[in-house]
Scaffold this motif. Sequence first.
Motif: not given
Length: 260
Positions: A202-222
Amino acid sequence: MPMIDADGCLINVSVEGRDGGPTLMLSNSLGCTLQMWEPQMKALTQIFRVIRYDRRGHGKSNVPPAPYTMERFGRDVLAILDDLNIEKVHWCGLSMGGMVGQWLGANAPERFGKLILANTSCYYAEPTKWLERIDALKKGGIAAVADAVIAGWLTQDFREREPDIAAKMKSMLLATPVEGYLACCEALSTLDQRELLPEIKSPTLVIAGRHDMATPISAGELIRANIPGASMTIIDAAHISNVEQPHAFTDAVVGFLTQR
């Protein structure tokens, strides 16, 4: 609101919005009810028929005994769609809702149009955080972890600026049945869905929070890097980004779902 039977567990479901419009299903974070999506509802219901639900163990849904699994959460969603006689929906899940979305995108691709996976992870390399939380819950209930959870959900700046919203989120968390919350934490402590990601078409958009410590940007990037063709948006928020930055979150969702 209908109560829908998913293999003996009654799930609290809400359907609102545009009759005949495309359908969007929203899935909550751990410790939240379908009320967490209120900041988006006015905008989304003008464009979509919107389905929200309380995950098993949460809100007005039943609290069956553990164990819970991502497959079980995914099959609950398919039971809701079958009961409502809805063949295909777009999906927007935040945190745990994004994890369920990964399972669904890989295992029931024919039921989903576009996927939005917000503030989420596919894998926890180290379960210690979850095991510590489980231990604290068993000793002191949700009150024992509530302040730390809220500090992860919303930045300090937002909590100071919007104390009423922060208090409302904390009340929602504290009202979660401890048995259901615990069973979800136990499911998260063994999360590893990395092998599912390349299966998602499916076409997928990942949204990450700049200040998210629980699921940081690196988790979204993976996640973004392993789902073919996925894109990513970063929002200036902590973990519950749809509450902290409601306009930016809604704009990202509507923009992605309505683009050709």
